[in-house]
Design a protein around this motif. Structure first.
Motif, mmCIF file in Angstrom:
data_model
loop_
_atom_site.group_PDB
_atom_site.id
_atom_site.type_symbol
_atom_site.label_atom_id
_atom_site.label_comp_id
_atom_site.label_asym_id
_atom_site.label_seq_id
_atom_site.Cartn_x
_atom_site.Cartn_y
_atom_site.Cartn_z
ATOM 1 N N VAL A 85 0.847 -1.197 0.000
ATOM 2 C CA VAL A 85 0.000 0.000 0.000
ATOM 3 C C VAL A 85 0.879 1.242 0.000
ATOM 4 C CG1 VAL A 85 -1.796 1.261 1.242
ATOM 5 C CG2 VAL A 85 -1.803 -1.245 1.223
ATOM 6 N N HIS A 90 -2.676 5.721 -0.282
ATOM 7 C CA HIS A 90 -3.162 4.388 0.070
ATOM 8 C C HIS A 90 -3.699 3.590 -1.128
ATOM 9 C CE1 HIS A 90 -3.570 5.170 4.701
ATOM 10 N NE2 HIS A 90 -2.346 5.358 4.235
ATOM 11 N N SER A 92 -3.450 0.551 -3.364
ATOM 12 C CA SER A 92 -2.924 -0.771 -3.056
ATOM 13 C C SER A 92 -2.575 -1.506 -4.346
ATOM 14 C CB SER A 92 -3.964 -1.580 -2.261
ATOM 15 O OG SER A 92 -3.521 -2.903 -2.048
#
Length: 367
Positions: A85, A90, A92
């Protein structure tokens, strides 16, 4: 040759400019313990990668480190499941390089894919496949199993990472450079030969050594094998502190860029059954330090020498141009590799007792 017969013009060293291209093959990035579920930064091949071990599958994964969203460094992020991540927003990224989650988006862009690199765990080591043409690994070039690593009679690797200010080819030249063993490695060479075939290049040597032999009649044997352009293991016999030794050395370099590389240097030794685990570990560390001390002299040379494409060789030198021809196959597009770069050849620089003869004399009878 007398002074008045020598050529009047000084020899001109040649070194052609290098385009940025890294040899095709398997490269060691560390031992198995060096990659965990905490992302690890790899600065190799002129870029940055992230290596991590999946929480679910337990496998090693390597991806390009820079997130194409806004350039975040994935190696500073965290592992979630088998994905890594990005610390920035964030996003992923799965082990296959495909973005599998954007926490604030309704739809993941179709182009959200980064490069996933081929990896291999074998012989207690983690390998990374590099190919300038982005082809998958060649099955016939997978490193062979080192049976001793899987045996309880042997230690694990004692590893060191050694940075070098030079090009990887300079390291590979050592395979044919018989004359450097005396000045650099305290060795007297009794026999020295090379063999090449396909992706392998082998050096056979028998000699004396100020550190690893005891007495004038004591000899070391050394068989050093390159499997591809960057993975070299050496099996050596000798002695230390009155104790016979059999060891495996690892010398595997990986380029940082076109001017720098790192050597992943490893040592594993056959355990002495008369010693406990603590004493065997101490023996391993002592032997590793002796080898690093000897190897450091190579490092001092590489950090200060120039690159030379037309070495001025004499009749006592080993087949430097042969090992360079062999190495060139890994910088050549696979469809253009020539038979002359891979065909089987042997070259003997110094005639003398062979490795097999010395080992038979040390351990007579069936092996």
């Amino acid at each position: 040759m007398t002074a008045h017969q020598r050529p009047r013009q000084p020899y001109e060293i040649q070194a052609a400019p290098r385009v940025e291209r890294y040899a095709r093959g398997w490269y060691v990035i560390g031992n198995t313990a060096s990659v965990t579920t905490a992302p690890r930064t790899l600065e190799v091949f002129g870029t940055k990668l992230v290596a991590y071990r999946g929480e679910r599958d337990g496998e090693v994964h390597v991806l390009d480190a820079y997130c194409p969203h806004m350039g975040g460094d994935l190696s500073k992020g965290r592992v979630c499941g088998d994905s890594v991540v990005c610390p920035f927003h964030h996003w992923s990224w799965g082990a296959d390089g495909v973005c599998d989650e954007i926490p604030y988006a309704k739809r993941i862009p179709d182009r959200a894919v980064i490069r996933a690199w081929h990896t291999l765990e074998k012989n207690g080591l983690v390998f990374l496949w590099q190919d300038p043409e982005r082809n998958p690994p060649l099955a016939e070039q997978e490193p062979e199993a080192l049976a001793d690593w899987y045996s309880p009679q042997w230690t694990d690797w004692a590893m060191r990472a050694i940075p070098i200010e030079s090009q990887g080819r300079e390291l590979v030249d050592n395979m044919a450079d018989m004359a450097h063993f005396g000045p650099i490695h305290y060795s007297t060479v009794k026999s020295f030969s090379n063999e090449m075939a396909g992706h392998k290049f082998i050096q056979y040597m028998v000699g004396g050594h100020q550190i690893l032999t005891e007495g004038e009649d004591s000899l070391i044997t050394s068989v050093a094998t390159y499997e591809g352009p960057a993975y070299m293991t050496t099996t050596m016999t000798g002695a230390m502190d009155g104790r016979p030794m059999k060891v495996h050395l690892l010398v595997s370099h990986i380029p940082v860029d076109m001017q720098r590389f790192v050597i992943n240097f490893g040592v594993m030794v056959r355990r002495d059954p008369t010693l406990d685990d603590t004493a065997n570990a101490a023996m391993l560390e002592a032997y590793a330090e002796k080898n690093v001390e000897s190897f450091q002299q190579d490092v001092d040379i590489w950090n200060n020498k120039c690159v030379i494409d037309n070495p001025l060789l004499c009749d006592g030198d080993g087949p430097v141009n042969l090992v360079r021809k062999w190495y060139s196959q890994f910088l050549t597009d696979i469809a253009e590799v020539k038979e002359s770069q891979v065909r089987h050849r042997r070259h003997t620089t110094v005639e003398g007792p062979t490795v097999e003869e010395v080992l038979a004399a040390q351990c007579p009878g069936p092996s």
